[in-house]
Design a protein around this motif. Structure first.
Motif, PDB file in Angstrom:
ATOM      1  N   PRO A  34       0.805  -1.229   0.000  1.00 49.48           N
ATOM      2  CA  PRO A  34       0.000   0.000   0.000  1.00 49.48           C
ATOM      3  C   PRO A  34       0.836   1.277   0.000  1.00 49.48           C
ATOM      4  CG  PRO A  34      -0.861  -1.591   1.581  1.00 49.48           C
ATOM      5  CD  PRO A  34       0.445  -2.137   1.099  1.00 49.48           C
ATOM      6  N   ILE A  35       1.962   1.253   0.721  1.00 54.64           N
ATOM      7  CA  ILE A  35       2.821   2.447   0.748  1.00 54.64           C
ATOM      8  C   ILE A  35       3.444   2.669  -0.617  1.00 54.64           C
ATOM      9  CG2 ILE A  35       4.909   3.450   1.743  1.00 54.64           C
ATOM     10  CD1 ILE A  35       4.250   1.944   4.333  1.00 54.64           C
ATOM     11  N   ALA A  36       3.996   1.588  -1.201  1.00 51.24           N
ATOM     12  CA  ALA A  36       4.681   1.724  -2.492  1.00 51.24           C
ATOM     13  C   ALA A  36       3.728   2.199  -3.579  1.00 51.24           C
ATOM     14  CB  ALA A  36       5.314   0.392  -2.890  1.00 51.24           C
ATOM     15  N   ARG A  37       2.467   1.775  -3.530  1.00 53.02           N
ATOM     16  CA  ARG A  37       1.495   2.230  -4.536  1.00 53.02           C
ATOM     17  C   ARG A  37       1.317   3.747  -4.455  1.00 53.02           C
ATOM     18  NH1 ARG A  37      -4.012  -0.853  -5.355  1.00 53.02           N
ATOM     19  NH2 ARG A  37      -4.013   0.609  -7.104  1.00 53.02           N
ATOM     20  N   ARG A  38       1.425   4.308  -3.250  1.00 54.06           N
ATOM     21  CA  ARG A  38       1.281   5.754  -3.094  1.00 54.06           C
ATOM     22  C   ARG A  38       2.532   6.502  -3.532  1.00 54.06           C
ATOM     23  NH1 ARG A  38      -3.042   8.018  -3.354  1.00 54.06           N
ATOM     24  NH2 ARG A  38      -2.482   9.699  -1.928  1.00 54.06           N
ATOM     25  N   THR A  39       3.604   5.776  -3.831  1.00 51.73           N
ATOM     26  CA  THR A  39       4.797   6.420  -4.385  1.00 51.73           C
ATOM     27  C   THR A  39       4.911   6.190  -5.888  1.00 51.73           C
ATOM     28  OG1 THR A  39       6.246   4.505  -4.039  1.00 51.73           O
ATOM     29  CG2 THR A  39       5.991   6.023  -2.193  1.00 51.73           C
ATOM     30  N   GLY A  40       3.902   5.532  -6.470  1.00 56.43           N
ATOM     31  CA  GLY A  40       3.899   5.343  -7.917  1.00 56.43           C
ATOM     32  C   GLY A  40       4.283   3.956  -8.376  1.00 56.43           C
ATOM     33  N   THR A  41       4.356   2.978  -7.480  1.00 56.84           N
ATOM     34  CA  THR A  41       4.700   1.618  -7.882  1.00 56.84           C
ATOM     35  C   THR A  41       3.473   0.910  -8.444  1.00 56.84           C
ATOM     36  OG1 THR A  41       6.413   1.486  -6.189  1.00 56.84           O
ATOM     37  CG2 THR A  41       5.648  -0.588  -7.124  1.00 56.84           C
TER      38      THR A  41
END
Length: 826
Positions: free
Chosen positions: A312-319
């Motif tokens: 979930p965190i990485a998705r918010r950084t564009g992953t």
């Protein structure tokens, strides 16, 4: 407020009679700030026009009710309040200290907003996006506007809201820099696309599925894929993850050419395609790009890394987490293609690891073409004018994760990623591991390489030079039969050019040279003087060819060389015995795969030299008294035999290394011969092999046994297992590779293989591809005795050929100054 501002009317040239301000506000304070600013003439000053202003909330319902039905032509301008973090060391950014105070400086709560207005007026500003006339908005969204005329204003209103958001995001980047790009409403916009909806309808028709079910599956897939780049999360995630690599490696980045690349990024989306050696590759590259003011990439990763809380965190950084396999799922394929086209059309930069996973051997793996095909589809369908592919080499002096990689190569199971795995991984990184070298190759125009209006298969690779290095690499020419085959071949050639671009800028590291030296001796240790004896002529060779390199010059200094050996000893790759007269150094027992990983990061620079050595040995063996009849003709001399052998070796290694076409390959081998013997062209052809061999042994080093032995040994294991199989029995690839691991260990104990680096599932897999390419894997027709006999004989010939190469490699090792006893062992 349109995605392509080139057609927007200029207010100065055609002053509007009225203005509509679309107010994007989340609180009363923000609404008051915007209203006061407009009333005080701020918007009029910004636009340079005097006209009555109507304020509307940036909301689809408000736009549908009060804007879409207007008969005049107002200028529509989006407006919002931008809140800024306090300046820290010259940079405005969010820190964990802010979170400890339960506040987000980029999104302060209502009480904090009122306090900031009075105490820190520099912490906010009124932001306007690029405006557009209402008629222009209708022209840009004709299908949505047509729906309005037939009774539904909602689609056009949503299109206006999306355009306003995009315009405001672009305006934000002019304030906070190009480091952030935040897509919003992506899934909704894609699902509203008439062209995409028509494609889903076609899929439903072709598969006989319910159209509503197809649409639901598409929406679900989009929700899986779409990533949003939160500025706050990106700041905090970078701050949290940076110690994972910053405390372990010192980043060495060649920034020459990055300014030109940044300028190109203002016109084209960039697709960064790095080599993949570690889980931290994306963090290292992201840190380098952020320091050089590039926007963060949308990184495409495997769904296996989507575990909580990283996913979930990485998705918010564009992953973007993408399924590992979705062959046959036409809905998911359509969604991925549409999403890629969406990102590229809006010039979002992408990043993925086109080898399909981390290298297990240290050298570049063969590319995977799946994501490259989606990129090609976006260009061929004119979704984007062009995208520039940027080859990136990331090379580590030492890696703490090599033990797990080596275990997988001898049949061990890969441990699944998860929170416990992550904790262990982070803990293992807290040791200094030297340098990590980041190098950027010349970007390649995907449009020019994939263009179908010419012949994309014969045109030279189109690059935009950022460096002086010219790799001269070209893939072999193909002759496809159909347009589909032409397109596939063009994509494969594009991937080939990227791989060549990566290899061309990959530096030779100190650890690569030291392991190259120690892996080249058989079952014995070297003194420091003997290590120097091996390294010095190799470093002269590197200097003569002007190859890219890290801090290898320090290896000429004995104290620095000892320090490198000590570090490799701490990493359990090198063992040091100090109980005698002087220390001696050898590869740690059982660590040959780890050592080979370091060597293989630079092995591609020495392949041509190794092939030359084996070709010369073949020429000396066969000429002048024993010409290779049938291979190159009964009248072949030493030169003919040598060239024929070089081409055969190139063919045997084509699944391991990236070779150019025959002409350029010949030029490269010729250049190697000139380095060995500048006068070779003037020597008699019938004595050429022995003359060059003498010059070769006088050069002070041999490369064939150091560079190629493990690959040919692995091929021999596969060849013998195939020769032992009944020709009519179908081959199970996984079963055969598992058998090769077991039998390879037996052959090691019998001293038929040189070291454990040959027992590798990765190498066996490549060898099996080679055998299949030679027609040796598919079972023979049991009803055709001729077919059965021919396959059995071809498999035996393949194994015999590899045994002959193994003998020549041992001959090359015996000629090496550091291996005077090598000729008596295999």
């Amino acid at each position: 407020m349109i995605e392509n501002l080139g057609g927007a009317p200029s207010p100065a040239d055609d002053p509007p009679e009225s203005v509509v301000a679309l107010v994007d506000s989340a609180s009363g304070t923000e609404r008051e700030l915007i209203g006061r600013w407009i009333a005080e003439g701020g918007l009029a000053a910004e636009l340079g026009v005097r006209a009555p202003v109507t304020q509307l909330d940036l909301d689809a319902a408000a736009v549908a009710g009060r804007l879409t039905g207007r008969t005049d032509d107002p200028l529509v301008v989006p407006v919002r309040v931008l809140w800024l973090p306090p300046e820290r060391d010259g940079v405005r950014r969010v820190t964990f200290g802010d979170l400890a105070l339960l506040t987000n400086p980029r999104r302060p709560n209502r009480l904090a907003q009122r306090r900031l207005v009075g105490r820190a007026p520099d912490r906010h500003l009124i932001l306007t996006g690029a405006g557009a006339r209402l008629t222009q908005l209708r022209a840009n969204h004709p299908e949505a506007a047509a729906l309005h005329r037939t009774g539904s204003a909602e689609p056009f209103a949503r299109a206006v809201v999306r355009a306003a958001v995009v315009a405001l995001e672009r305006a934000e980047r002019t304030v906070i820099g190009d480091r952030y790009k935040v897509p919003r409403l992506v899934a909704e916009e894609i699902m509203d696309s008439p062209e995409f909806l028509r494609r889903l309808e076609r899929i439903a028709d072709e598969t006989g599925a319910d159209p509503q079910d197809v649409a639901r599956r598409a929406e679900k897939a989009l929700n899986e894929l779409v990533a949003a780049q939160s500025r706050t999360v990106s700041d905090l995630f970078t701050q949290a993850m940076r110690p994972v690599h910053a405390s372990t490696w010192k980043v060495d980045c060649d920034e020459s050419g990055l300014a030109a690349l940044r300028d190109l990024n203002r016109r084209y989306p960039l697709v960064f395609l790095p080599s993949h050696r570690s889980y931290v590759d994306a963090f290292v590259l992201g840190d380098v790009l952020a320091r050089n003011d590039f926007p963060p990439n949308h990184v495409v990763g495997g769904a296996n890394l989507r575990f909580w809380p990283m996913g979930p965190i990485a998705r918010r950084t564009g992953t973007i987490f993408i399924r590992r396999s979705f062959a046959g799922d036409t809905v998911y394929q359509a969604v991925v293609e549409e999403y890629f086209g969406y990102l590229l059309a809006r010039r979002f930069n992408l990043e993925w690891y086109f080898e399909g996973g981390r290298t297990r051997t240290g050298k570049l793996r063969p590319p995977r073409y799946g994501l490259m095909n989606y990129l090609a589809a976006a260009i061929r369908r004119d979704r984007v004018a062009d995208a520039l592919l940027v080859p990136v080499s990331i090379t580590y002096e030492r890696l703490n994760e090599l033990g797990a990689i080596a275990d997988e190569q001898v049949g061990g199971r890969k441990k699944p990623e998860g929170i416990a795995w992550l904790a262990r991984y982070v803990r293992n990184q807290q040791h200094s591991a030297g340098h990590v070298y980041v190098r950027f190759g010349d970007p390649i125009s995907a449009h020019d390489r994939l263009a179908t209006h010419g012949d994309p298969l014969t045109a030279p690779p189109v690059t935009i030079p950022l460096h002086r290095t010219d790799t001269g690499e070209r893939p072999a020419r193909a002759e496809p039969d159909t347009l589909g085959e032409r397109e596939r071949s063009a994509v494969q050639r594009l991937a080939f050019d990227v791989a060549v671009g990566i290899n061309a800028v990959t530096p030779i590291t100190a650890n690569a040279l030291v392991t190259l030296a120690l892996l080249g001796v058989h079952d014995r240790a070297l003194t420091l003087a003997e290590v120097c004896e091996v390294l010095n002529p190799v470093m002269d060779y590197i200097a003569d060819r002007d190859l890219p390199r890290g801090e290898v010059a320090k290896l000429r200094d004995e104290h620095s060389l000892v320090a490198v050996l000590e570090q490799l000893s701490l990493a359990k790759v090198v063992t040091i015995y100090r109980g005698g007269v002087q220390p001696v150094y050898a590869i740690e027992p059982g660590a040959h795969l780890e050592a080979a990983f370091y060597r293989n990061s630079a092995v591609h620079w020495f392949v041509d030299r190794a092939i030359l050595e084996l070709a010369i040995l073949a020429a000396v063996e066969a000429a002048p008294d024993a010409p290779a009849a049938g291979a190159v003709g009964p009248d072949a001399d030493a030169l003919d035999i040598g060239w024929a052998e070089a081409y055969r070796l190139r063919d045997l290694l084509k699944f391991e290394f990236f070779f150019p076409d025959r002409m350029e390959f010949a030029e490269r081998i010729t250049a190697e011969m000139l380095l060995v013997d500048p006068a070779w062209r003037t020597r008699p052809r019938n004595t050429l092999g022995s003359e060059i061999l003498a010059a070769l042994t006088g050069s002070g080093f041999m490369m064939a046994h150091r560079v190629l032995r493990s690959f040919f040994d692995a091929q021999l294991v596969v060849a013998e297992r195939l020769a032992d199989r009944e020709p009519t029995v179908e081959i199970d690839h996984k079963e055969l590779i598992a058998e090769c691991v077991s039998v390879g260990k037996q052959m090691l104990l019998q001293k038929r293989l040189h070291s454990t680096e040959s027992v590798s599932t990765e190498l066996f897999g490549s060898a099996l591809k080679l055998a299949a390419n030679h027609g040796l894997v598919e079972a023979a027709d049991p009803d055709s005795e001729k077919s059965v006999t021919a396959l059995a004989e071809a498999r035996r010939d393949f194994a015999d050929r590899l045994r002959t190469i193994g003998i020549r490699i041992s001959q090359a090792a015996a000629l090496d100054p550091s291996n005077r006893t090598e000729g008596r062992t295999r």
